[in-house]
Enzyme design. Structure first.
Site, PDB file in Angstrom:
ATOM      1  N   ASP A  41       0.822  -1.203   0.000  1.00 48.67           N
ATOM      2  CA  ASP A  41       0.000   0.000   0.000  1.00 48.67           C
ATOM      3  C   ASP A  41       0.858   1.257   0.000  1.00 48.67           C
ATOM      4  OD1 ASP A  41      -2.388  -1.488   0.162  1.00 48.67           O
ATOM      5  OD2 ASP A  41      -2.184  -1.651   2.333  1.00 48.67           O
ATOM      6  N   TYR A  80       7.139 -10.312   5.991  1.00 48.10           N
ATOM      7  CA  TYR A  80       7.052  -8.889   6.316  1.00 48.10           C
ATOM      8  C   TYR A  80       7.659  -8.646   7.694  1.00 48.10           C
ATOM      9  CZ  TYR A  80       3.626  -7.806   2.591  1.00 48.10           C
ATOM     10  OH  TYR A  80       2.997  -7.608   1.395  1.00 48.10           O
TER      11      TYR A  80
END
Length: 263
Positions: A53, A111
């Site tokens: 994002d 992540y």
């Protein structure tokens, strides 16, 4: 003749609307494809291992693309780094088997999320790359909250609400590991998570909820309750994007043709 390559791309997400090309705003994909077009003389589609994002960073985003076979890994990497914007950098180039796709061929993704708990996290030299929380967190509560995440669950409570094709199965992910560790110099904590796939905002929702648990705002049992939930109405707000980093994607060994080129 053509060659398929995998680039390991670093980028500072502050300047972009995310990886994926958008109707408005700078995207990493559009910048990368623009450079490939300059090098090849025609449009080349670049596929990313994930769809980060706006504001989210990458330390090893896998990017696959096909170029004429005159391009060797070393010269290609140097040309990409000479033309990409300063917010991007190619660490390595891997020659890959034909048909390789950075997203579809991935078997796992990793992540990390950085949280700053000290006062200096508000520094302009740190704030853009971490969650400048500036408040202490209970490490035991963080560890206990993360301990219930691994396994196969329906992460509907930790995703942006939408009517996904496939129903409940569309929200099912297998998390292989999830853990918190203290950062160096008492700067706060770092969350590491690895899974076969991630949903939109999933890591940020997980971190936001666990931070509330670490602050004592929520009971530990909430993580288990939310993993069984069918909506995100009781989930804490997502953590801000600046603390999130795409670390790496994993691929089967037979996807690689030879050692990576890093020079």
């Amino acid at each position: 003749m053509s060659r398929t390559y995998l680039a390991l791309l670093h980028y500072d997400g502050r300047a972009f609307v995310g990886w994926q090309r958008q109707p408005v705003g700078r995207s990493v994909q559009a910048e990368f494809e623009g450079v490939l077009e300059r090098l090849v003389g025609r449009r080349v589609v670049a596929h990313g291992a994930g769809r980060t994002d706006a504001g989210v960073h990458a330390l090893g985003m896998g990017v696959s693309f096909v170029v004429p076979d005159k391009w060797e890994p070393g010269p290609l990497r140097r040309a990409l780094n000479a033309l990409l914007p300063r917010e991007c950098w190619v660490e390595r180039i891997h020659p890959m088997a034909g048909g390789f796709h950075a997203r579809k061929s991935a078997t796992g993704r990793r992540y990390r999320y950085d949280v700053g708990t000290d006062e200096a996290s508000a520094s302009p030299f740190r704030r853009p790359w971490e969650w400048a929380l500036g408040r202490p967190l209970d490490p035991e509560r963080l560890a206990c909250a993360a301990a219930v995440i691994p396994g196969t669950h329906r992460f509907q409570a930790f995703a942006v609400r939408k009517d996904a094709p496939g129903g409940a199965a569309a929200y099912r992910c297998t998390v292989r590991s999830a853990r918190w560790e203290p950062r160096e110099d008492d700067r706060g904590f770092r969350f590491h998570v690895e899974a076969d796939r991630f949903l939109h905002h999933m890591v940020r929702f997980l971190v936001g909820t666990m931070v509330d648990i670490g602050l004592g705002r929520r009971p530990l049992e909430d993580m288990t309750v939310l993993l069984a939930s069918t909506d995100n109405q009781a989930t804490s707000p997502p953590a801000p994007p600046e603390g999130l980093y795409f670390v790496a994607a994993e691929y089967p060994a037979d996807c690689y043709l030879q050692a990576a080129e890093a020079v």
